[in-house]
Design a protein around this motif. Structure first.
Motif, PDB file in Angstrom:
ATOM      1  N   GLU A  27       0.821  -1.220   0.000  1.00 49.24           N
ATOM      2  CA  GLU A  27       0.000   0.000   0.000  1.00 49.24           C
ATOM      3  C   GLU A  27       0.850   1.263   0.000  1.00 49.24           C
ATOM      4  O   GLU A  27       0.517   2.245  -0.679  1.00 49.24           O
ATOM      5  CB  GLU A  27      -0.902   0.004   1.237  1.00 49.24           C
ATOM      6  CG  GLU A  27      -1.632   1.308   1.487  1.00 49.24           C
ATOM      7  CD  GLU A  27      -2.207   1.400   2.890  1.00 49.24           C
ATOM      8  OE1 GLU A  27      -2.391   2.534   3.352  1.00 49.24           O
ATOM      9  OE2 GLU A  27      -2.460   0.356   3.521  1.00 49.24           O
ATOM     10  N   LEU A  28       1.935   1.270   0.751  1.00 52.18           N
ATOM     11  CA  LEU A  28       2.702   2.497   0.940  1.00 52.18           C
ATOM     12  C   LEU A  28       3.663   2.824  -0.200  1.00 52.18           C
ATOM     13  O   LEU A  28       4.238   3.913  -0.225  1.00 52.18           O
ATOM     14  CB  LEU A  28       3.437   2.465   2.285  1.00 52.18           C
ATOM     15  CG  LEU A  28       2.499   2.573   3.487  1.00 52.18           C
ATOM     16  CD1 LEU A  28       3.270   2.483   4.791  1.00 52.18           C
ATOM     17  CD2 LEU A  28       1.667   3.839   3.432  1.00 52.18           C
ATOM     18  N   PHE A  29       3.821   1.911  -1.165  1.00 53.12           N
ATOM     19  CA  PHE A  29       4.537   2.270  -2.383  1.00 53.12           C
ATOM     20  C   PHE A  29       3.515   2.744  -3.414  1.00 53.12           C
ATOM     21  O   PHE A  29       2.439   2.162  -3.546  1.00 53.12           O
ATOM     22  CB  PHE A  29       5.327   1.079  -2.940  1.00 53.12           C
ATOM     23  CG  PHE A  29       6.743   1.017  -2.446  1.00 53.12           C
ATOM     24  CD1 PHE A  29       7.767   1.653  -3.141  1.00 53.12           C
ATOM     25  CD2 PHE A  29       7.048   0.343  -1.282  1.00 53.12           C
ATOM     26  CE1 PHE A  29       9.077   1.612  -2.687  1.00 53.12           C
ATOM     27  CE2 PHE A  29       8.355   0.291  -0.811  1.00 53.12           C
ATOM     28  CZ  PHE A  29       9.368   0.924  -1.516  1.00 53.12           C
ATOM     29  N   TRP A  30       3.853   3.797  -4.130  1.00 57.44           N
ATOM     30  CA  TRP A  30       2.994   4.333  -5.169  1.00 57.44           C
ATOM     31  C   TRP A  30       2.716   3.251  -6.192  1.00 57.44           C
ATOM     32  O   TRP A  30       3.633   2.594  -6.691  1.00 57.44           O
ATOM     33  CB  TRP A  30       3.695   5.514  -5.813  1.00 57.44           C
ATOM     34  CG  TRP A  30       2.940   6.257  -6.859  1.00 57.44           C
ATOM     35  CD1 TRP A  30       1.596   6.481  -6.933  1.00 57.44           C
ATOM     36  CD2 TRP A  30       3.513   6.926  -7.982  1.00 57.44           C
ATOM     37  NE1 TRP A  30       1.293   7.241  -8.032  1.00 57.44           N
ATOM     38  CE2 TRP A  30       2.460   7.541  -8.704  1.00 57.44           C
ATOM     39  CE3 TRP A  30       4.812   7.076  -8.461  1.00 57.44           C
ATOM     40  CZ2 TRP A  30       2.671   8.272  -9.858  1.00 57.44           C
ATOM     41  CZ3 TRP A  30       5.014   7.813  -9.606  1.00 57.44           C
ATOM     42  CH2 TRP A  30       3.955   8.404 -10.292  1.00 57.44           C
ATOM     43  N   ASP A  31       1.468   3.046  -6.517  1.00 58.04           N
ATOM     44  CA  ASP A  31       1.055   2.017  -7.471  1.00 58.04           C
ATOM     45  C   ASP A  31       1.187   2.579  -8.885  1.00 58.04           C
ATOM     46  O   ASP A  31       0.208   3.033  -9.494  1.00 58.04           O
ATOM     47  CB  ASP A  31      -0.374   1.574  -7.177  1.00 58.04           C
ATOM     48  CG  ASP A  31      -0.796   0.390  -8.021  1.00 58.04           C
ATOM     49  OD1 ASP A  31       0.047  -0.158  -8.765  1.00 58.04           O
ATOM     50  OD2 ASP A  31      -1.983   0.017  -7.954  1.00 58.04           O
ATOM     51  N   ASP A  32       2.420   2.563  -9.378  1.00 58.81           N
ATOM     52  CA  ASP A  32       2.698   3.166 -10.672  1.00 58.81           C
ATOM     53  C   ASP A  32       3.946   2.525 -11.270  1.00 58.81           C
ATOM     54  O   ASP A  32       4.869   2.170 -10.529  1.00 58.81           O
ATOM     55  CB  ASP A  32       2.934   4.678 -10.497  1.00 58.81           C
ATOM     56  CG  ASP A  32       2.991   5.408 -11.825  1.00 58.81           C
ATOM     57  OD1 ASP A  32       1.935   5.896 -12.270  1.00 58.81           O
ATOM     58  OD2 ASP A  32       4.088   5.493 -12.413  1.00 58.81           O
ATOM     59  N   PRO A  33       4.008   2.377 -12.593  1.00 60.90           N
ATOM     60  CA  PRO A  33       5.186   1.765 -13.212  1.00 60.90           C
ATOM     61  C   PRO A  33       6.456   2.616 -13.070  1.00 60.90           C
ATOM     62  O   PRO A  33       7.557   2.129 -13.296  1.00 60.90           O
ATOM     63  CB  PRO A  33       4.797   1.588 -14.680  1.00 60.90           C
ATOM     64  CG  PRO A  33       3.552   2.362 -14.885  1.00 60.90           C
ATOM     65  CD  PRO A  33       2.930   2.618 -13.553  1.00 60.90           C
ATOM     66  N   ARG A  34       6.332   3.879 -12.669  1.00 63.66           N
ATOM     67  CA  ARG A  34       7.507   4.744 -12.507  1.00 63.66           C
ATOM     68  C   ARG A  34       8.137   4.638 -11.120  1.00 63.66           C
ATOM     69  O   ARG A  34       9.196   5.198 -10.882  1.00 63.66           O
ATOM     70  CB  ARG A  34       7.131   6.190 -12.798  1.00 63.66           C
ATOM     71  CG  ARG A  34       6.783   6.399 -14.277  1.00 63.66           C
ATOM     72  CD  ARG A  34       6.166   7.735 -14.510  1.00 63.66           C
ATOM     73  NE  ARG A  34       4.800   7.699 -13.991  1.00 63.66           N
ATOM     74  CZ  ARG A  34       3.939   8.716 -14.084  1.00 63.66           C
ATOM     75  NH1 ARG A  34       4.305   9.846 -14.637  1.00 63.66           N
ATOM     76  NH2 ARG A  34       2.721   8.603 -13.607  1.00 63.66           N
ATOM     77  N   THR A  35       7.514   3.901 -10.219  1.00 62.28           N
ATOM     78  CA  THR A  35       8.080   3.707  -8.890  1.00 62.28           C
ATOM     79  C   THR A  35       9.411   2.970  -9.006  1.00 62.28           C
ATOM     80  O   THR A  35       9.540   2.036  -9.795  1.00 62.28           O
ATOM     81  CB  THR A  35       7.105   2.891  -8.013  1.00 62.28           C
ATOM     82  OG1 THR A  35       5.895   3.636  -7.886  1.00 62.28           O
ATOM     83  CG2 THR A  35       7.673   2.603  -6.645  1.00 62.28           C
ATOM     84  N   VAL A  36      10.390   3.388  -8.194  1.00 59.66           N
ATOM     85  CA  VAL A  36      11.723   2.783  -8.232  1.00 59.66           C
ATOM     86  C   VAL A  36      12.136   2.401  -6.820  1.00 59.66           C
ATOM     87  O   VAL A  36      11.935   3.169  -5.875  1.00 59.66           O
ATOM     88  CB  VAL A  36      12.764   3.769  -8.815  1.00 59.66           C
ATOM     89  CG1 VAL A  36      14.160   3.187  -8.744  1.00 59.66           C
ATOM     90  CG2 VAL A  36      12.407   4.147 -10.231  1.00 59.66           C
ATOM     91  N   ARG A  37      12.713   1.204  -6.685  1.00 60.65           N
ATOM     92  CA  ARG A  37      13.297   0.771  -5.417  1.00 60.65           C
ATOM     93  C   ARG A  37      14.633   0.102  -5.722  1.00 60.65           C
ATOM     94  O   ARG A  37      14.684  -0.872  -6.458  1.00 60.65           O
ATOM     95  CB  ARG A  37      12.402  -0.225  -4.676  1.00 60.65           C
ATOM     96  CG  ARG A  37      13.006  -0.641  -3.345  1.00 60.65           C
ATOM     97  CD  ARG A  37      12.286  -1.838  -2.713  1.00 60.65           C
ATOM     98  NE  ARG A  37      13.030  -2.276  -1.545  1.00 60.65           N
ATOM     99  CZ  ARG A  37      14.100  -3.072  -1.570  1.00 60.65           C
ATOM    100  NH1 ARG A  37      14.564  -3.534  -2.716  1.00 60.65           N
ATOM    101  NH2 ARG A  37      14.717  -3.410  -0.459  1.00 60.65           N
ATOM    102  N   TYR A  38      15.711   0.651  -5.167  1.00 57.07           N
ATOM    103  CA  TYR A  38      17.032   0.053  -5.271  1.00 57.07           C
ATOM    104  C   TYR A  38      17.384  -0.531  -3.913  1.00 57.07           C
ATOM    105  O   TYR A  38      17.397   0.183  -2.911  1.00 57.07           O
ATOM    106  CB  TYR A  38      18.098   1.080  -5.666  1.00 57.07           C
ATOM    107  CG  TYR A  38      17.914   1.666  -7.046  1.00 57.07           C
ATOM    108  CD1 TYR A  38      17.561   0.866  -8.126  1.00 57.07           C
ATOM    109  CD2 TYR A  38      18.118   3.007  -7.273  1.00 57.07           C
ATOM    110  CE1 TYR A  38      17.401   1.398  -9.392  1.00 57.07           C
ATOM    111  CE2 TYR A  38      17.974   3.551  -8.544  1.00 57.07           C
ATOM    112  CZ  TYR A  38      17.609   2.752  -9.593  1.00 57.07           C
ATOM    113  OH  TYR A  38      17.458   3.276 -10.843  1.00 57.07           O
ATOM    114  N   GLY A  39      17.668  -1.829  -3.872  1.00 55.62           N
ATOM    115  CA  GLY A  39      18.033  -2.500  -2.635  1.00 55.62           C
ATOM    116  C   GLY A  39      19.518  -2.788  -2.583  1.00 55.62           C
ATOM    117  O   GLY A  39      20.292  -2.305  -3.418  1.00 55.62           O
ATOM    118  N   LEU A  40      19.906  -3.603  -1.614  1.00 63.52           N
ATOM    119  CA  LEU A  40      21.317  -3.936  -1.437  1.00 63.52           C
ATOM    120  C   LEU A  40      21.873  -4.679  -2.644  1.00 63.52           C
ATOM    121  O   LEU A  40      22.957  -4.366  -3.136  1.00 63.52           O
ATOM    122  CB  LEU A  40      21.511  -4.780  -0.184  1.00 63.52           C
ATOM    123  CG  LEU A  40      21.148  -4.109   1.136  1.00 63.52           C
ATOM    124  CD1 LEU A  40      21.304  -5.097   2.279  1.00 63.52           C
ATOM    125  CD2 LEU A  40      21.990  -2.869   1.363  1.00 63.52           C
TER     126      LEU A  40
END
Length: 143
Positions: free
Chosen positions: A39-52
């Motif tokens: 829920e707390l991530f924007w529901d959009d294809p432009r959302t970006v998450r970089y992990g370890l």
């Protein structure tokens, strides 16, 4: 505090709202609450998450990754959390984190030698605050 005549910086009520959303996310992360994490991530294809050791582009990839990695190790500790609120629609949250390690004869838990760093960009949409970009990294603790 106003840094520019066109932009309001760090309105206390905005900082409080963003911190509430941030702490809700952190609780969900430690409790493996997939519904809240998604829920707390924007529901959009432009959302970006970089992990370890990973990266996701788009809410679907973030949600799929989170399903496979629903929580963080126990004992996560945050420090030096800061919020930069821009007007009442956007904020950047930065925090450091670490995990206690097994004691090696030091009389109690000691931090791991790694320092985690987490940055999140939050935007207020009609349905509430959402993360539009996130970056997590880890490095050796600075001496």
């Amino acid at each position: 505090m106003t840094a520019d005549t066109d932009v309001e910086i760090d309105r206390p009520e905005v900082i409080a709202e963003v911190l509430a959303a941030f702490h809700r996310y952190e609780r969900a992360l430690t409790e493996a609450d997939l519904a809240v994490l998604t829920e707390l991530f924007w529901d959009d294809p432009r959302t970006v998450r970089y992990g370890l050791d990973d990266r996701q582009r788009g809410a679907e990839q973030v949600a799929a990754w989170r399903r496979d990695h629903p929580s963080v190790p126990p004992g996560r500790r945050l420090r030096e959390t800061t919020v930069l609120a821009v007007d009442d629609r956007m904020a950047v949250v930065n925090t450091l984190f670490h995990y206690p390690a097994a004691d090696a004869g030091h009389g109690g838990p000691c931090p791991t030698p790694e320092e985690g760093r987490q940055s999140q960009t939050w935007v207020r949409f009609a349905h509430g605050w959402r993360i539009v970009a996130a970056h997590v990294s880890q490095t050796r603790h600075p001496d």
